[in-house]
Design a protein around this motif. Structure first.
Motif, short mmCIF file in Angstrom:
data_model
loop_
_atom_site.label_atom_id
_atom_site.label_comp_id
_atom_site.label_asym_id
_atom_site.label_seq_id
_atom_site.Cartn_x
_atom_site.Cartn_y
_atom_site.Cartn_z
N ASP A 167 48.64 44.26 101.37
CA ASP A 167 49.06 44.54 100.48
C ASP A 167 47.07 44.34 98.49
O ASP A 167 48.83 44.94 97.79
N ASP A 168 46.68 45.16 98.86
CA ASP A 168 45.82 45.30 97.66
C ASP A 168 45.54 47.01 98.65
O ASP A 168 44.76 47.24 97.18
N ASN A 169 46.00 47.73 99.02
CA ASN A 169 46.29 49.01 99.39
C ASN A 169 44.94 49.26 99.69
O ASN A 169 43.98 50.00 99.90
C1 LIG Z 1 48.29 50.10 94.93
O1 LIG Z 1 48.97 51.23 95.11
C2 LIG Z 1 49.97 51.62 94.56
C3 LIG Z 1 50.59 52.83 94.50
O2 LIG Z 1 49.66 54.23 93.86
C4 LIG Z 1 49.92 51.17 93.17
O3 LIG Z 1 51.18 51.11 91.64
C5 LIG Z 1 49.40 49.74 92.96
O4 LIG Z 1 49.22 49.06 91.99
C6 LIG Z 1 48.46 49.02 94.01
N1 LIG Z 1 48.53 47.93 93.90
C7 LIG Z 1 47.14 47.65 93.93
C8 LIG Z 1 46.53 46.13 94.29
O5 LIG Z 1 45.99 47.74 94.09
#
Ligand SMILES: *[C@@H]1O[C@H](CO)[C@@H](O)[C@H](O)[C@H]1NC(C)=O
Ligand SMILES: *[C@@H]1O[C@H](CO)[C@@H](O)[C@H](O)[C@H]1NC(C)=O
Length: 556
Positions: A167-169
């Motif tokens: 969930d942190d991409n």
């Molecule tokens: C993950 O990616 C999404 C879409 O780009 C973004 O909206 C979100 O803030 C990101 N989350 C983190 C934890 O970086």
């Protein structure tokens, strides 16, 4: 002094005996002065690199450069610490003999959560499998089905069985049966998906992997494998007892083994993705810091014995590893097999470093052109490494002529082998290693002859296969990884035919590649679930699909 003076005068007469006498005398005098100095002088003063690469040698400045890099490294690591982090420990103590070390505590950690619990097989991966399988089964119904099964399993394996999106991409990619993420393995595990870079899912996974590796490099740039956090269940290696802490492990660091190739693989993954996609959203300021950290580590480790803080409890000589002399190359404690190096300059990893340094230079010039100091460091480091390989990494073999050694200590000791793990000497051409000192790849060719012969102590031959093994596994076990690498570095039909045959024999009805197998009985193998080699196998099939079809038709 008067003896010296007299000898100097007789030297003018040019009699051989007396010249030798003077040389012995001078070396004795210097010896008394300092043995250490001799090595320093001989390894820096005598090198005159070709002008193609201008590496401004100066005996004082190389060690000053490494010392400066150590200061840079300390401040870079400090700059990426989060508020809860404990300060870095740089000097060995009773509690922390392995340094650099950063204590971590479980309570303050934010552990990212999986957002995908199912296996991830994007549509583009399924389409690719269908395309390849159709061609293989059209070429030959029965043989094609075997190879379709092999390709389906191997190509999808990393995404189907080892990848977790968080969930942190970021993406966390384990090796397979070992439930941890290696920088090297995870990078190599996604390489066969590069051609699918238009697929959004693939973009998320690979860019997520680069982000996760960046985080891990901040946790410990000397580590080779990592975890998100400690897990309560087996594998038991995941516990954190005091003997693990002594080995430099913490919550995130699973293995503090310093392997030069780990850092190279991060750079290669970055470059390959950038070239393939021209997407640069992941190559942000964080990434630039990670690259800078890597460069500083490599420069520090050019003077390992003199100034490196790295200590690891498994290494001899007071946890420091056996002494090495300055060569221009950069030191590595361990090989890509995770075995200790015998002599600290691992030539294949230095070859890989020279390649990725050039690539990363191109990238930074384009994305961060204002980083002139970093660019200068990278250029210098690369020139030093190439010069070092040329001056210290080549041995004259009575049968093969000049060949590359696998390792050297920079004094006079060399190790003549090749190990299956990549980077290996065999894979130099796969990484596109080029050096101005060998413009026509003559050394690559003679080295290849040596490593694919019985003169390489790790080359085995048996009823079902021949190939290269590793000290990491049993004698008479060869690695499919190395057989694949034979195919990726020699595209002749004859060579590939032999590669297909051996790989087909190796899977032993499991339809997956293994770590190693017994040349006399492929059913005896190690590691049933080893995603790195499966990915490499899929890459081989994709690169040589035409030739595989042809072989399936005619089964030479
Ligand atoms: C993950 O990616 C999404 C879409 O780009 C973004 O909206 C979100 O803030 C990101 N989350 C983190 C934890 O970086
Ligand atoms: C490639 O492999 C074939 C078959 O084994 C061999 O005859 C040839 O010499 C190899 N080429 C090189 C450049 O090693």
């Amino acid at each position: 002094m008067s003896i010296l003076f007299k000898s100097t005068r007789t030297w003018m007469r040019h009699t051989r005996l007396e010249v030798i006498g003077v040389m012995i005398l001078i070396s004795l005098l210097i010896n008394i002065f300092s043995i250490h100095r001799i090595f320093q002088c001989s390894s820096t003063d005598e090198i005159k690199p070709l002008t193609i690469i201008n590496s401004n040698y100066s005996p004082i400045s190389t060690i000053e450069r490494s010392k400066k890099a150590l200061e840079n490294l300390k401040s870079l690591l400090k700059s990426v610490m989060s508020p809860n982090d404990q300060p870095w420990i740089w000097l060995p103590t009773k509690d922390y003999p392995s340094v650099p070390y950063q204590p971590t505590s479980i309570s303050n950690q934010h552990i990212p959560k999986p957002i995908h619990t199912n296996t991830i097989v994007p549509q583009s991966v399924k389409d690719e499998i269908n395309r390849v399988c159709q061609r293989l089964t059209e070429a030959n119904k029965i043989g094609g089905e075997i190879w379709c099964k092999l390709f389906t399993k191997c190509y999808a394996d990393t995404l189907a069985t080892t990848t977790t999106l968080l969930d942190d991409n970021t993406s966390y990619i384990i090796t397979g049966d070992i439930d941890l993420m290696w920088l090297r393995d995870s990078s190599a595990q996604v390489h066969q998906y590069m051609t699918l870079s238009d697929d959004k899912d693939i973009q998320n996974i690979i860019e997520g992997l680069i982000r996760r590796q960046t985080q891990f490099i901040f946790f410990d740039p000397y580590a080779s494998s990592f975890r998100l956090t400690l897990r309560p269940n087996p594998p038991s290696d995941d516990s954190l007892e005091s003997n693990h802490i002594q080995k430099g492990r913490n919550i995130h660091v699973a293995m503090h083994n310093y392997e030069l190739d780990s850092l190279c693989y991060y750079l290669r993954l970055s470059y390959t993705w950038w070239k393939q996609t021209t997407r640069d959203n992941v190559f942000n300021h964080q990434w630039l810091i990670a690259v800078s950290i890597i460069i500083q580590v490599m420069i520090i480790e050019q003077h390992h014995s003199e100034i490196s803080p790295y200590r690891y409890t498994e290494l001899g000589n007071n946890y420091q590893g056996s002494r090495v002399s300055y060569t221009g190359m950069t030191w590595s404690a361990f090989r890509p097999s995770d075995d200790q190096t015998q002599f600290g300059y691992l030539i294949p990893s230095n070859m890989m470093a020279s390649v990725v340094l050039k690539q990363i230079n191109e990238m930074i010039k384009k994305i961060f052109p204002e980083q002139t100091e970093l660019l200068k460091q990278i250029d210098q480091l690369r020139a030093d490494i190439l010069s070092g390989i040329n001056t210290y990494g080549i041995v004259k073999h009575e049968k093969y002529g000049q060949i590359y050694a696998y390792e050297t200590d920079g004094f006079s000791q060399t190790l003549l082998i090749d190990d299956a793990n990549v980077p290996s000497l065999l894979s130099a051409a796969y990484f596109n290693f080029k050096t101005p000192y060998d413009p026509h790849d003559e050394l690559i060719t003679s080295t290849r002859k040596f490593i694919l012969s019985k003169d390489n102590p790790l080359f085995y031959e048996g009823q079902h296969a021949n190939g290269i093994g590793s000290h990491h596994t049993q004698s008479h076990y060869v690695w499919p990884m190395s057989i694949i690498m034979e195919g990726l570095t020699n595209h002749s039909e004859k060579n590939l035919d032999s590669v297909w045959k051996r790989l087909e024999a190796s899977h032993a009805e499991t339809f997956a590649m293994h770590e190693s197998f017994n040349v006399n009985n492929p059913k005896e193998f190690s590691r049933a679930w080893f995603a790195w080699v499966n990915s490499l196998f899929a890459e081989l099939v994709l690169v040589h699909l035409d030739k595989l079809e042809n072989w399936l038709q005619y089964r030479r």
